[in-house]
Each structure stands twice: as structure tokens, then as C-alpha cells.
Design an enzyme around this catalytic site. Sequence first.
Site, mmCIF file in Angstrom:
data_model
loop_
_atom_site.group_PDB
_atom_site.id
_atom_site.type_symbol
_atom_site.label_atom_id
_atom_site.label_comp_id
_atom_site.label_asym_id
_atom_site.label_seq_id
_atom_site.Cartn_x
_atom_site.Cartn_y
_atom_site.Cartn_z
ATOM 1 C CE LYS A 66 9.596 8.531 -0.352
ATOM 2 N NZ LYS A 66 8.407 8.790 0.440
ATOM 3 C CG ASP A 103 7.313 11.613 2.610
ATOM 4 O OD1 ASP A 103 6.811 12.306 1.711
ATOM 5 O OD2 ASP A 103 7.975 10.574 2.378
HETATM 6 P P1 NDP Z 1 7.444 -0.187 2.261
HETATM 7 O O1 NDP Z 1 7.522 -1.226 1.200
HETATM 8 O O2 NDP Z 1 8.688 0.386 2.828
HETATM 9 O O3 NDP Z 1 6.633 -0.808 3.527
HETATM 10 C C1 NDP Z 1 5.437 -1.508 3.316
HETATM 11 C C2 NDP Z 1 4.766 -1.795 4.666
HETATM 12 O O4 NDP Z 1 3.467 -2.320 4.397
HETATM 13 C C3 NDP Z 1 5.480 -2.826 5.536
HETATM 14 O O5 NDP Z 1 5.316 -2.476 6.880
HETATM 15 C C4 NDP Z 1 4.724 -4.121 5.191
HETATM 16 O O6 NDP Z 1 4.727 -5.076 6.230
HETATM 17 C C5 NDP Z 1 3.331 -3.593 5.041
HETATM 18 N N1 NDP Z 1 2.470 -4.428 4.188
HETATM 19 C C6 NDP Z 1 2.576 -4.613 2.848
HETATM 20 N N2 NDP Z 1 1.578 -5.418 2.418
HETATM 21 C C7 NDP Z 1 0.850 -5.754 3.505
HETATM 22 C C8 NDP Z 1 -0.309 -6.563 3.708
HETATM 23 N N3 NDP Z 1 -0.899 -7.198 2.697
HETATM 24 N N4 NDP Z 1 -0.805 -6.678 4.965
HETATM 25 C C9 NDP Z 1 -0.204 -6.040 5.991
HETATM 26 N N5 NDP Z 1 0.894 -5.266 5.870
HETATM 27 C C10 NDP Z 1 1.410 -5.123 4.635
HETATM 28 O O7 NDP Z 1 6.475 0.950 1.681
HETATM 29 P P2 NDP Z 1 6.426 2.486 2.110
HETATM 30 O O8 NDP Z 1 6.482 2.528 3.596
HETATM 31 O O9 NDP Z 1 7.416 3.275 1.369
HETATM 32 O O10 NDP Z 1 4.986 2.958 1.578
HETATM 33 C C11 NDP Z 1 3.786 2.585 2.252
HETATM 34 C C12 NDP Z 1 2.591 3.292 1.625
HETATM 35 O O11 NDP Z 1 2.633 4.695 1.865
HETATM 36 C C13 NDP Z 1 2.479 3.133 0.109
HETATM 37 O O12 NDP Z 1 1.123 2.855 -0.185
HETATM 38 C C14 NDP Z 1 2.875 4.491 -0.436
HETATM 39 O O13 NDP Z 1 2.244 4.756 -1.666
HETATM 40 C C15 NDP Z 1 2.344 5.410 0.663
HETATM 41 N N6 NDP Z 1 3.007 6.733 0.712
HETATM 42 C C16 NDP Z 1 2.249 7.864 0.506
HETATM 43 C C17 NDP Z 1 2.802 9.123 0.558
HETATM 44 C C18 NDP Z 1 1.946 10.334 0.333
HETATM 45 O O14 NDP Z 1 2.485 11.428 0.112
HETATM 46 N N7 NDP Z 1 0.646 10.213 0.406
HETATM 47 C C19 NDP Z 1 4.233 9.319 0.839
HETATM 48 C C20 NDP Z 1 4.951 8.073 1.075
HETATM 49 C C21 NDP Z 1 4.345 6.839 0.994
HETATM 50 P P3 NDP Z 1 5.960 -6.101 6.436
HETATM 51 O O15 NDP Z 1 7.006 -5.337 7.202
HETATM 52 O O16 NDP Z 1 5.360 -7.204 7.211
HETATM 53 O O17 NDP Z 1 6.412 -6.514 5.066
#
Ligand code: NDP
Length: 287
Positions: A66, A103
Site C-alpha cells: 500500500k 479502508d
Molecule cells: P502490518 O504488518 O503493517 O502491521 C502488523 C501489526 O501487527 C503491527 O502493529 C505488529 O506489531 C502487530 N503484530 C504482528 N504480530 C503480532 C503479535 N504476535 N502480537 C502482537 N502484535 C503483533 O499489517 P497491516 O497493518 O497491513 O495488517 C494488519 C491486519 O489487518 C492483517 O491481519 C490484515 O489482513 C488486516 N486487514 C484487513 C482489512 C479488511 O478489509 N478487513 C484491510 C486491511 C488490513 P509490531 O509493530 O510490534 O511489529
Amino acid sequence: MIHLLAVLGNPVEHSRSPEIHRAFARQAGIGIRYEKIPVPAGLFEETARHFLDRGATGFNITVPCKTDAYRMADSLSARARRCGAVNTIVRDGEGRLYGDNTDGAGLLRDLTRNLDWKVAGSRVLVLGAGGAVRGVVRDLLAASPEELHLYNRTHARAAAIAEELFDARCRALGRAELDRGYDLIINGTSASLGGETLDLPETVLNAETRCYDLMYGPSMTPFCRWCREIAGCPVSDGLGMLVEQAALAFRLWFETPVETTGVLALMRGGPGPEPVPEPDPAPGNPG
Ligand code: NDP
């Protein structure tokens, strides 16, 4: 005329966007061909240009591309500029690329219209600080919550978002500060993708807390299951958001509104509209 569209990202294999857009196209009487195009690491622009060269009307962008799409767009909607990420590209008559991010508006439509969950006046906790959270926090604030707290495993990332938002209602909390219940909790982490449960204190939940996971899948997400088991909360996954953000993207491409209720029912396996027959994929096409 058949309009060529796609979702670009990685992984895209399990994306439900093609089904959703085909249902909208059938509803609107528009011919489309919607593909899934996996983007090799570091090759977003090349992949997108190649797709556009085939005469594409536009495309959707998913994780992790994105911000690449944001950089590639010739012009941006105000909301895409504010969150620094683009999930929809439309090509205008002169071939210029306009980038938008649907979104946040999609999430709000699912919360308030489909689920009838109130955001105004609510105490809201948003978990995570990645691209998805950046894409939705401004729309959540615009819906007038009483407060919006951010909590992320890596605190500095949540703190950076709170600082950028510069809004008295918004604060990034450390884990020790998660000491009371919220009206609405939105899981914007990708923890559920790996089947992981978040390390959260049970105090954030009470029986009335509405719990929303941006992730969706065939079974209840670990976050929703945890909320159900701990406090019997009402829960929802993010499939409705996916459908709603897609409807807004479809409108951008074809300037026509589409009805989402029947399409969401279809995606949940209920009696929605008939699926549109798929055209045969071209040789070598990943979709
Ligand atoms: P990113 O990779 O940008 O961010 C991931 C986030 O999750 C970070 O804040 C990370 O923390 C945190 N994280 C990952 N694993 C863990 C864990 N085990 N415990 C705690 N925190 C964790 O991903 P996105 O923001 O792009 O996507 C996030 C979710 O949203 C995905 O599941 C995606 O599929 C969903 N989504 C759904 C949409 C919809 O239309 N329904 C649209 C867009 C996204 P840290 O900073 O510490 O690494």
C-alpha cells in the site's frame, strides 16, 4: 466491454476480492475480469505497470504494497495522503493514476451500518500500529469517540501515530496502562494471521465490549474467540469491512454505487446473488 481489474499484493492467493467485485459487477451490469496478481518482493511498480499496459481500468492493493502504491500514484485523495497508503488506483482518461484509500471508510460503514455498533461517545481501543491501523484511525476519530487509545507490541510505533494525529482524545498506552474496560476494541494487528493470541489483560473487556478483528477467515479469529471466552462479548471479523471498502473502490472505478448487504451475505455463505461466471484465465496468469 470487459474492464480489467486486479488485486496486487503478497500473498493474494486467498483474497476474496475477486468474488466480491464480480458480485458488484453483476449487480451493476458491468463486465469485468478481476485477477489476483502476486507481487514479487521489491517489484511493485514493475508489476503494476505491466498490468496497466494490458489496458487495466484500475486495481486494488493489499499487504505489503500500500505504501508503494502511494508513491506510484500521480495524484491522491486527501484521505490517502493523510494515511500515507493507497488501496485503490483508478486510471483516468489521460492515463494518470489516482490513488485513494477506502479502508477507513469501509470499516466505519461495517461498524455503524452493518453491525449497528456505536463509535460516537465510545471509549475505543485500537490494537496494532501497522498500515491497517494508519488507514483507519482518522476515520475512527472523525466518528466522534470519547477517546481512542492505541496499544501496540512495539510501543514506539503506536506513539508515533498518536503524535501525528495530534488529537486530545488519542493516546498511545503502555501495557500497564491497560487497566480498564472499553466499549469497542479493534484488533488491527496481524497476530490472528499466524493464529496467535494477543498478550492482553482481561480488564480491557466487559460483557458489553464490542470486539472487531480486521482479519477474517473461515473460522472465528483467535482474537474474537478470546473475547468471547473471557467475557462473552459481541464479536465480528473484518469481512464486512472488506466488502464495504470494495464497494467504495468499485464506485471509484465505475462511478456507480452498489448494494453490499446481499454481497456480504453471499461471502458468509448465505443466500446472496448468484456468482458471475469467471472468464478463462490467460496462460501464465496467476489469477
Ligand atoms: P502490518 O504488518 O503493517 O502491521 C502488523 C501489526 O501487527 C503491527 O502493529 C505488529 O506489531 C502487530 N503484530 C504482528 N504480530 C503480532 C503479535 N504476535 N502480537 C502482537 N502484535 C503483533 O499489517 P497491516 O497493518 O497491513 O495488517 C494488519 C491486519 O489487518 C492483517 O491481519 C490484515 O489482513 C488486516 N486487514 C484487513 C482489512 C479488511 O478489509 N478487513 C484491510 C486491511 C488490513 P509490531 O509493530 O510490534 O511489529
